[in-house]
Design an enzyme around this catalytic site. Structure first.
Site, short mmCIF file in Angstrom:
data_model
loop_
_atom_site.label_atom_id
_atom_site.label_comp_id
_atom_site.label_asym_id
_atom_site.label_seq_id
_atom_site.Cartn_x
_atom_site.Cartn_y
_atom_site.Cartn_z
N GLY A 78 0.78 -1.23 0.00
CA GLY A 78 0.00 0.00 0.00
C GLY A 78 0.81 1.28 0.00
O GLY A 78 0.33 2.31 -0.47
N GLU A 79 2.01 1.26 0.54
CA GLU A 79 2.76 2.51 0.68
C GLU A 79 3.93 2.64 -0.29
O GLU A 79 4.56 3.68 -0.38
CB GLU A 79 3.28 2.62 2.12
CG GLU A 79 2.16 2.83 3.11
CD GLU A 79 2.54 2.43 4.52
OE1 GLU A 79 2.73 3.33 5.34
OE2 GLU A 79 2.65 1.23 4.81
#
Ligand code: FES
Ligand code: FES
Length: 892
Positions: free
Chosen positions: A851-852
């Site tokens: 996600g990051e």
């Protein structure tokens, strides 16, 4: 007032409407059609409220009911239902265009209106038609894909059945639609503000207009006399600690004697309607005594500076990191570069503001307080609320959440709502305005980094120095964790034998800071990857070759001394190489004297979870041989519902629809930790794998055979006296903090890696930068759901470009999405994702989270591309046209 007759979704309505009644309020408050959302204080900036009126897409917050006599209104609920969706709704689900889903109903209605008048729009026509609809999650690429696919459906070129993955085929490695996607596409997924609580009081906060002041007195008498007001709460009404303690007990639910930033909460007004509460909040009189404002870390650590908190120094956390002998290595280096890099205060900008509801179930002292909100860590937040309010019997329920990106690692509106529900003994809703939501939430830490990077004559990195100040703002939250994560990932993807770093976290009178997509690593990676290009330039080595030369290898150690087992970055460099060479060729042939093309690279290696991390997930066999998964695994849009469902279906050879999820309620789940640090696939997925392995072992031991006619596996296990519920646990193999003197110690057992390529066009007359394309090559191990994976990577790139070029939160000035410079369809750019799959030794079936990842190397890749285009190096974010123009005028 005026009598109006209009049709909504084919149903006639008569309305006696005042001149100020908006269509949005009529739909939501009167008809309880909550598919249309609102994010922008009804300023017409977000498009989440879009419906179709007489065939045209209309922002319903701007439309007045009194002017709609005879109108035909269609909302997303009128388009289709989960049982019978419209083709446009199918297209959004099947294209992976739905993450948090808050923007989705508005997007779908805007798309429907476009396709009704133009069944085969170009990309530019799609971008134009949806230009007023904001999305924070997707980077818009999948939304454009969805509109194109919807056009194909509507033109009869294909059907949803032809596009949909075979539900009987493989369960993982396939883009099965998310379990919640169709609910969101049809506008029936309930976000907090959509939940109907008849008779609930509405709250509004009274917040400090000053960055630093003593509270001399609070006069609530005028506010209490205003229409509809039920009461005004101040700190004296809070029965517990009045602190929302994440790590340090410094942040009050309501301030007692002092305010420390613009937006600090001083009082809460409860009234019968939201408008009455907001009006009365303006009538609360607070007498302040102003104090000196510490608006930079430098001022806050200067000799004689007033303390922001009486019991803690302004330099509230310090962590050195020492590896090898940096001084000696710098002295022996052939080349060094030095610069100061600065990153801005930024807002995570989820589209949904910070709504919360709270009510008591039961009576008297035995009543259970139920808090509903957008938490990503319900068990931790429950504990914080219990301590803060002094009420033990409580449960937290996670509603659908309109994005979060780190902002919900901490709680906000929940504190006031819980206190008010307990005080008034009535249900309450707290639906803050956007400006209030922006004030109450955490922000991304600004970093001030003094950097030096050295290499030998062959171009091998010798030493790295990064001494940084991190602005914690008024409160601490998790600043130690965020900045230690920056140290863990300080050396990025590279082998750097000598490092001298120093992390100082400083209290100031700026908004408090906490997690924000990437949380710490994007800041230090901006410095490192910028310095890498500066050094490559000095050495005369191609930036890609320079990176390849310095990659870490398995068996070598990161900045913290942790020796890595896996490091598949070389493959990513090779995967990006053809794109890089193509971009270089195009940069030479495109552009002119005014518009110059440039190409830049950045790499990133992002640690998953943390040392000593743990998650728990239970699996229960159901009577129909399906399973129910119990775990506090939040899903604010990443697709964790898909991850759990697909892993379980694959391992147990079940249809996807026989995997059920119970993930949103503290009473029915064990703690699985936050939806943060890209950890849930790795940790909660790992715990799920552990639980299912126990199920399978129990079946083998009990001699249970696959279900035969007339019996079920469940019945066989019950008859054999075997339990049907199994609790899985996943712990990371390393524990313990960094050494407080040397910063050496255990680190992540696995990481996700990316090599990223930015192509930009810089206008030398205006300084404006247009991102032409971002390409990322990513290795996150085995892919569970390709569309979900790509969606996360695209959203991260879009957010990273906003961080690079535009976004900034200025206290007192940033008040809406326009002043924040929210990314739009107009700023969207081409994206390409290249996936490599190196199975991770410790991953959930070889997978890690993602996600990051693309947030980390985007900013330096863009800055490197700007320098490549026009020869100026921007070292303080964001790289606005003004900064670039100034640098161009001054010669870089
Ligand atoms: S609520 Fe209508 S545009 Fe934002
Ligand atoms: S999916 Fe668009 S805002 Fe989340």
């Amino acid at each position: 007032m005026k009598k109006v007759e209009l049709n909504v979704n084919g149903i006639p309505h008569q309305v006696i409407a005042g001149s100020d009644l908006t269509l949005l309020d009529f739909l939501r408050d009167t008809l309880h059609l909550t598919g249309a959302k609102q994010s922008c204080d009804k300023k017409g900036q977000c498009g989440a409220c879009t419906v179709i009126v007489d065939g045209k897409a209309v922002r319903s917050c701007l439309a007045r009911v009194a002017k709609l006599d005879g109108a035909e209104v269609v909302t997303v609920e009128g388009l289709g239902t989960p049982a019978n969706p419209h083709l446009v709704q199918h297209a959004f689900v099947l294209s992976g265009a739905i993450q948090c889903g808050f923007c989705t109903p508005g997007m779908i209605m805007a798309a429907k209106a476009l396709l009704d008048r133009n069944p085969d729009p170009t990309v530019e026509e799609i971008k134009h038609a949806l230009r007023r609809n904001l999305c924070r999650c997707t980077g818009y690429a999948k939304i454009i894909d969805a509109v194109k696919l919807a056009g194909r459906f509507l033109r009869g070129e294909t059907t949803p059945d032809e596009i949909r993955p075979d539900p009987d085929g493989p369960k993982t490695g396939v883009s099965h639609p998310r379990p919640s996607a169709m609910l969101k596409a049809c506008g029936v997924a309930q976000f907090t503000a959509d939940i109907v609580i008849p008779g609930a009081l509405e709250l509004a906060g009274v917040r400090s207009p000053h960055a630093h002041a003593l509270i001399r007195s609070i006069d609530t008498s005028a506010a209490e006399q205003m229409p509809g007001v039920v009461g005004v709460l101040t700190a004296k009404d809070v029965k517990g600690t009045n602190r929302l303690k994440y790590i340090v007990a410094d942040r009050p639910i309501l301030c007692e004697d002092k305010v420390r930033y613009i937006g600090d909460p001083v009082a809460a007004v409860a009234a019968l309607t939201r408008d009455q509460a907001i009006a009365a909040a303006g009538a609360v009189k607070v007498d302040y005594e102003l104090l000196p404002v510490l608006d930079t870390p430098e001022k806050a650590i200067a000799e004689g500076a007033v303390q922001v908190h009486a019991d803690r120094p302004n330099a509230c956390f310090v962590q050195p990191l020492l590896k090898g002998d940096a001084d000696r290595a710098f002295a022996e280096s052939a080349v060094v570069v030095e610069a100061r890099f600065v990153t801005q205060l930024n807002h995570q900008a989820p589209l949904e503001p910070e709504p919360c509801a709270a009510y008591l179930e039961g009576d008297g002292d035995d009543a259970q307080l139920v808090v509903i909100g957008r938490s990503i860590n319900i068990h931790k937040h429950l504990q914080m609320l219990q301590e803060g309010t002094g009420w033990e019997n409580m449960r937290y329920e996670e509603a659908y959440s309109g994005g979060q990106f780190g902002i919900k690692l901490d709680i906000t509106s929940e504190g006031m709502a819980a206190v008010a529900a307990l005080h008034f003994r009535r249900p309450v809703r707290y639906i803050p305005s956007l400006v209030e939501a922006m004030q109450m939430t955490s922000k991304r830490h600004p970093f001030y980094m003094d950097v030096k990077l050295g290499a030998d004559a062959q171009g091998r990195l010798t030493a790295y120095r990064n001494h940084f100040l991190a602005d914690s703002g008024a409160y601490f939250s998790n600043s130690d964790v965020t900045t230690q994560r920056a140290l863990h990932m300080l050396s990025g993807s590279y082998h750097i034998p000598n490092i001298d770093a120093h992390d100082t976290v400083v209290y100031t009178n700026n908004p408090w800071t906490s997690a924000a997509r990437g949380a710490g690593p994007p800041q230090v990676n901006f410095a490192l990857e910028s310095a890498m290009d500066m050094l490559a330039r000095k050495l005369g080595i191609d930036p890609l070759e320079f990176r390849v030369l310095n990659l870490l290898s398995p068996g070598q150690s990161k900045a913290t001394g942790h020796v890595v087992e896996e490091w598949p970055v070389l493959g990513l460099c090779e995967a990006i190489r053809p794109h890089y060479e193509r971009a270089r060729r195009e940069a030479e042939t495109h552009g002119n004297e005014v518009l110059r093309r440039g190409v830049g690279l950045g790499t990133g290696s992002f640690g998953i979870g943390s040392a000593g991390d743990q998650a728990t997930v239970a699996v229960e066999l159901d009577p129909d041989d399906g399973v129910t998964i119990y775990g506090a695994v939040a899903d604010p849009g990443e697709g964790n519902d898909s991850m759990l469902t697909q892993i379980a279906a694959d391992m147990l050879e079940l249809p996807l629809d026989r995997v059920r999820l119970v993930t949103r309620d503290t009473d029915h789940t064990a703690a699985s930790g936050p939806a943060a640090a890209s950890r849930l696939t790795y940790m909660a997925g790992g715990a799920l794998v552990n639980a299912i392995e126990q199920v399978k072992s129990a079946m083998v031991e009990a001699g249970v055979t696959p279900a035969q006619a007339g019996t079920t596996t469940y019945e066989q296990m019950r008859q054999a006296g075997v339990k049907t519920r199994f609790v899985g646990v996943r712990k990371t193999g390393y524990a313990g903090p960094l050494d407080p003197k040397t910063g050496q110690g255990p680190s992540f057992e696995s990481q996700v890696h990316a090599v990223q390529l930015a192509e930009v066009e810089v206008n030398t007359e205006t300084g404006a930068v247009r991102v032409v394309k971002m390409t990322t090559a990513v290795d996150a191990g085995v892919v569970i759901n390709p569309l979900n994976l790509v969606g996360q990577l695209e959203g991260g790139m879009d957010m990273g470009v906003g961080y690079s070029l535009r976004e900034q939160y200025v206290p007192g000035q940033t008040k809406d999405w326009a002043s924040f410079k929210f990314p739009t369809m107009g700023t969207a750019f081409d994206m390409e994702v290249v996936i490599r799959e190196t199975p991770r030794k410790y991953g959930a079936r070889g997978s890690v989270g993602v996600g990051e990842m693309t947030m980390v190397p985007t900013a330096p890749a863009v800055m490197n591309a700007i320098e490549d285009a026009v020869g100026v190096r921007i070292t303080d974010l964001p790289a606005t046209p003004e900064k670039i123009k100034t640098a161009l005028v001054s010669g870089g």
